[in-house]
Enzyme design. Structure first.
Site, short mmCIF file in Angstrom:
data_model
loop_
_atom_site.label_atom_id
_atom_site.label_comp_id
_atom_site.label_asym_id
_atom_site.label_seq_id
_atom_site.Cartn_x
_atom_site.Cartn_y
_atom_site.Cartn_z
N GLU A 73 0.82 -1.22 0.00
CA GLU A 73 0.00 0.00 0.00
C GLU A 73 0.84 1.26 0.00
O GLU A 73 0.53 2.23 -0.70
CB GLU A 73 -0.94 -0.01 1.21
CG GLU A 73 -2.14 -0.91 1.08
CD GLU A 73 -1.83 -2.37 1.32
OE1 GLU A 73 -2.71 -3.23 1.05
OE2 GLU A 73 -0.71 -2.67 1.79
N HIS B 118 -9.85 -5.56 10.82
CA HIS B 118 -10.50 -5.33 9.54
C HIS B 118 -11.88 -4.68 9.70
O HIS B 118 -12.69 -4.74 8.78
CB HIS B 118 -10.66 -6.65 8.77
CG HIS B 118 -9.37 -7.30 8.40
ND1 HIS B 118 -8.62 -8.00 9.31
CD2 HIS B 118 -8.69 -7.36 7.23
CE1 HIS B 118 -7.52 -8.46 8.71
NE2 HIS B 118 -7.55 -8.09 7.46
#
Length: 372
Positions: A95, A164
């Site tokens: 990322e 998450h």
């Protein structure tokens, strides 16, 4: 990794050389002879990306599995076949790397749309989002624009655990230089994403995984390729006169369900879909509170320093004398999200929590000690 970076550099170089007025190479945006009665959020996002890529060759997509796999949630379905690998770029699982490449491309006049498989993974790239993207316009005295969109699912899904399940609305809304959008309906998703891609500044676009498959009525106007939803403007989803309920993303649906239940008990609730967290439509919120004289904020995120806290302060500053009851706030539990399904449900607001808090604000609850 080095090979992937070199390939990305070549691709972005070809994109920069190809930058020219929209109609020159890609043809007209999609048109519709008739409007379907409903569209789900996944289709709304996909159509918005498709039309903006068709209209502007500087728009391109990048992220993990956005191409060959057509997106982890199929938001980018069909776009690789239509626009090719130069404009739909599969990236390594890094990322920080691909977000930095995207910001650099935006510096050079391209319009990247960077997908995070979940916004929890944006933590790996937060230096580029905040220090490279959000601050550059100010630090350059307005000479550098960074027209980039960071998009992906945000907040809780189901059974994916603490790492998450986090809502990042308040995190990114804290940062000057960013715009933070939170769509609820298909209209929101389509109109706000198109507005975000066209915006000259970095936009954090927070979707909800559980809403992707949900269908909403949609008009021919919304399906027009020129349609956008103005950034910074909330929408009154349901008018009322007894209490104002503010919500965003999935919580808008919960607020509407609660308002329907409340109506059967003689309480008329006005539901505001915030749509935009930064900038926040303070004018719309305060106008509603001055009419209803009560406020309930709803969000999935943690309560401390949250979006609801900012809304409450705005009303205290601008409309305190209009309040007939203490402000109520519903938020996620102040704990990391549990994995067990029964505990997970207790960690996030439910419709019954909203109903109880609204009744409490309207002095209709049977016990003032009830907890939301």
């Amino acid at each position: 990794m080095l090979g992937a970076a070199r390939r990305s550099g070549c691709v972005l170089g070809r994109l920069a050389q190809a930058l020219r007025p929209a109609a020159a190479t890609t043809g007209a945006a999609r048109t519709y002879s008739s409007a379907p009665k409903e569209m789900n959020v996944r289709e709304a996002l996909n159509s918005a990306l498709d039309e903006e890529m068709a209209a502007d060759p500087s728009v391109f997509l990048m992220g993990e599995e956005v191409g060959e796999y057509q997106g982890a949630y199929k938001i980018t379905k069909g776009l690789l076949d239509k626009y090719g690998p130069d404009r739909v770029l599969d990236t390594p699982i890094t990322e920080a790397g691909f977000t930095g490449i995207g910001v650099g491309a935006a510096y050079q006049g391209l319009r990247p749309v960077v997908e995070f498989m979940t916004f929890n993974f944006s933590m790996q790239a937060i230096d580029h989002i905040i220090n490279s993207a959000a601050k550059s316009n100010y630090m350059s005295a307005g000479q550098i624009n960074v027209p980039i969109v960071f998009r992906g699912p945000n907040g809780a899904a189901a059974g994916v655990g603490a790492q998450h399940s986090q809502c990042y609305a308040a995190w990114y809304a804290h940062v000057p230089g960013l715009k933070v959008l939170t769509p609820y309906s298909a209209e929101d998703a389509r109109g706000l994403l198109k507005a975000a891609i066209r915006d000259p500044d970095p936009v954090v676009f927070l979707e909800n995984e559980l809403l992707y498959g949900e269908s909403f009525p949609i008009s021919a106007e919304v399906l027009d390729s020129s349609f956008t939803v103005p950034i910074g403007k909330a929408k009154i989803e349901r008018e009322g006169k007894d209490i104002t309920i503010t919500a965003f993303s999935k919580m808008v649906g919960y607020a509407l369900q609660a308002a329907e239940i409340l109506s059967k008990e003689g309480i008329s609730a006005e539901v505001i879909n915030l749509r935009s967290i930064r900038p926040l439509d303070r004018a719309a919120i305060n106008a509603s509170v001055r009419k209803t004289n009560r406020l309930l904020t709803v969000e999935e995120g943690f309560p401390q320093h949250g979006v609801g806290a900012e809304i409450c302060m705005s009303v205290v500053e601008d409309s305190f004398e209009y309040l007939d009851a203490p402000v109520e706030r519903i938020a996620g539990a102040d704990v990391p999200t549990p994995y067990a399904a029964n505990l997970e449900r207790l960690a996030f607001p439910q419709v019954e929590d909203i109903v109880r808090a609204a009744k409490r604000a309207c002095y209709r609850s049977s016990s003032m000690a009830a907890t939301a």
